[in-house]
Design a protein around this motif. Structure first.
Motif, PDB file in Angstrom:
ATOM      1  N   GLY A 209       0.889  -1.206  -0.046  1.00  0.00           N
ATOM      2  CA  GLY A 209       0.033  -0.048   0.109  1.00  0.00           C
ATOM      3  C   GLY A 209       0.901   1.252  -0.016  1.00  0.00           C
ATOM      4  N   GLY A 210       2.055   1.390  -0.370  1.00  0.00           N
ATOM      5  CA  GLY A 210       2.951   2.389  -0.587  1.00  0.00           C
ATOM      6  C   GLY A 210       3.735   2.664   0.762  1.00  0.00           C
ATOM      7  N   SER A 211       3.658   1.671   1.686  1.00  0.00           N
ATOM      8  CA  SER A 211       4.425   2.166   2.856  1.00  0.00           C
ATOM      9  C   SER A 211       4.891   0.751   3.312  1.00  0.00           C
ATOM     10  CB  SER A 211       3.563   2.880   3.928  1.00  0.00           C
ATOM     11  OG  SER A 211       2.528   1.866   4.483  1.00  0.00           O
ATOM     12  N   VAL A 212       5.958   0.844   4.380  1.00  0.00           N
ATOM     13  CA  VAL A 212       6.581  -0.048   5.008  1.00  0.00           C
ATOM     14  C   VAL A 212       6.560  -0.111   6.581  1.00  0.00           C
ATOM     15  CG1 VAL A 212       9.111  -1.213   5.113  1.00  0.00           C
ATOM     16  CG2 VAL A 212       8.336   0.067   3.094  1.00  0.00           C
ATOM     17  N   CYS A 213       6.233  -1.060   7.134  1.00  0.00           N
ATOM     18  CA  CYS A 213       6.047  -1.172   8.710  1.00  0.00           C
ATOM     19  C   CYS A 213       7.210  -2.017   9.113  1.00  0.00           C
ATOM     20  CB  CYS A 213       4.841  -1.560   8.991  1.00  0.00           C
ATOM     21  SG  CYS A 213       4.519  -1.895  10.673  1.00  0.00           S
ATOM     22  N   VAL A 214       8.093  -1.506  10.029  1.00  0.00           N
ATOM     23  CA  VAL A 214       9.188  -2.332  10.648  1.00  0.00           C
ATOM     24  C   VAL A 214       9.145  -2.493  12.057  1.00  0.00           C
ATOM     25  CG1 VAL A 214      11.765  -2.391  10.801  1.00  0.00           C
ATOM     26  CG2 VAL A 214      10.917  -1.234   8.886  1.00  0.00           C
ATOM     27  N   THR A 215       9.110  -3.633  12.723  1.00  0.00           N
ATOM     28  CA  THR A 215       8.857  -3.990  14.170  1.00  0.00           C
ATOM     29  C   THR A 215      10.230  -4.585  14.455  1.00  0.00           C
ATOM     30  OG1 THR A 215       6.487  -4.109  13.549  1.00  0.00           O
ATOM     31  CG2 THR A 215       7.556  -4.940  15.738  1.00  0.00           C
ATOM     32  N   CYS A 216      10.834  -4.206  15.391  1.00  0.00           N
ATOM     33  CA  CYS A 216      12.008  -4.688  15.978  1.00  0.00           C
ATOM     34  C   CYS A 216      11.201  -5.879  17.237  1.00  0.00           C
ATOM     35  CB  CYS A 216      13.072  -3.690  16.743  1.00  0.00           C
ATOM     36  SG  CYS A 216      14.466  -4.559  17.164  1.00  0.00           S
ATOM     37  N   LEU A 217      11.679  -7.090  16.873  1.00  0.00           N
ATOM     38  CA  LEU A 217      11.419  -7.910  18.084  1.00  0.00           C
ATOM     39  C   LEU A 217      12.485  -8.142  19.152  1.00  0.00           C
ATOM     40  CD1 LEU A 217       9.724 -10.307  15.358  1.00  0.00           C
ATOM     41  CD2 LEU A 217       8.603  -8.757  16.775  1.00  0.00           C
TER      42      LEU A 217
END
Length: 333
Positions: A209-217
């Motif tokens: 959708g045109g965006s990037v989500c980064v989650t550090c675990l």
């Protein structure tokens, strides 16, 4: 081309897409088969293009199957040892398909019911509902979620990495057991305008959708973007697009990586978004025809293996009318 001719051509292409959906369902009646034959006779050029496009897709799939490494644990090594002409040839094949006039169907499959040629051109891809592992090195593993495409970055002395083209992946870079080896085993993940680098970390990256989500675990990673440079640590999450990076947020990551446990978790999510998410995992397509219905919010979790049961549940909860069509198409209204 005159405007009237363009409208006629667009209509013929829409009809061709509809016929392909019916043909793929494998449940066409005799009357429908005869109707398709009449349509083909009336639109010979569009029908021929439809057949050519489908043959191109089958050829591409067969070529990629021939490239697949024999052993899953040797996947990255096999990729690294390939001659560079393999990827170049694959990209050229897509270019040939587009030049041949197949782009309207091969690059934009109706309702995304089969892989596009750009999907098939990726080094690794997962289909709807599929998950797989890619081993980059003895200590770096990439877990690919459904509908994900990625390329392996060229081998460098100091890093191993991927370019996430679309979809979602969890990257696990374990601590090195060899003294002084850590600097030689950095992992790099490119997603859109962002570049992530880590030595020891586990993190989830989702692009769509045109965006990037980064989650550090766990561990930490550095994010380099044209508009910002920052460090993410455990339970940090950031969202960015081509223009900007949103502020870092603290999150409970369990819901974001529930797919690794075979579960979809929705916490007060609009039903329209729930349907979009289910469509990533379920073959076919659920089409929400009532915008008001899509505004209802849902608090629930569902096993990925039983998403068809969710459709009936939505009907009972919201009084939605359910219409099932061939090809796993479902209308909610």
């Amino acid at each position: 081309m005159r405007k009237a001719d363009a409208v006629t051509a667009d209509h013929a292409q829409e009809e061709a897409q509809a016929w392909l959906v019916r043909l793929r369902s494998g449940s066409m009646s005799r009357a429908e088969t005869e109707s398709f034959q009449r349509w083909s006779a009336e639109h010979p050029q569009t029908a021929a293009l439809l057949r050519d496009t489908w043959n191109l897709l089958r050829t591409a799939a067969a070529e990629l199957a021939d490239e697949s490494p024999a052993a899953a644990n040797d996947e990255w090594l096999a990729e690294a040892r390939r001659d560079k002409t393999v990827r170049t040839g694959r990209r050229a094949f897509v270019g040939f398909a587009v030049a041949a006039g197949a782009s309207w169907l091969a690059l934009r499959p109706p309702l995304e019911l089969w892989p596009s040629l750009t999907d098939l051109a990726a080094d690794y891809r997962t289909g709807t509902g599929e998950q797989r592992s890619v081993v980059l090195s003895d200590r770096v593993v990439v877990e690919m979620n459904t509908q994900t495409r990625l390329d392996v970055l060229p081998v460098q002395a100091a890093a191993r990495g991927i370019d996430l083209l679309a979809g979602e992946a969890e990257i696990d870079a374990k601590a090195s057991t060899a003294l002084g080896d850590a600097l030689l085993r950095q992992v790099t993940v490119v997603a859109g305008k962002g570049r992530m680098q880590a030595v020891t970390a586990r993190f989830n990256v989702r692009r769509g959708g045109g965006s990037v989500c980064v989650t550090c675990l766990s561990g930490s990673l550095a994010l380099d973007h044209p508009s910002a440079r920052l460090t993410l640590r455990a339970n940090d999450q950031v969202i960015y697009d081509d223009r900007k990076v949103e502020p870092v947020a603290r999150v409970d990551p369990s819901g974001f990586v529930a797919w690794r446990r075979g579960v979809l978790v929705f916490n007060g999510v609009p039903l329209a978004e729930v349907v979009d998410e289910i469509n990533r995992y379920r073959p076919g397509k659920i089409i929400l025809r009532n915008p008001a219905l899509g505004q209802n919010r849902m608090q629930a979790q569902f096993p990925i293996t039983r998403l068809d049961d969710v459709i009936d549940l939505l009907g009972r909860l919201y009084g939605a009318r359910i219409t099932r069509l061939p090809g796993n198409l479902v209308l909610l209204s």
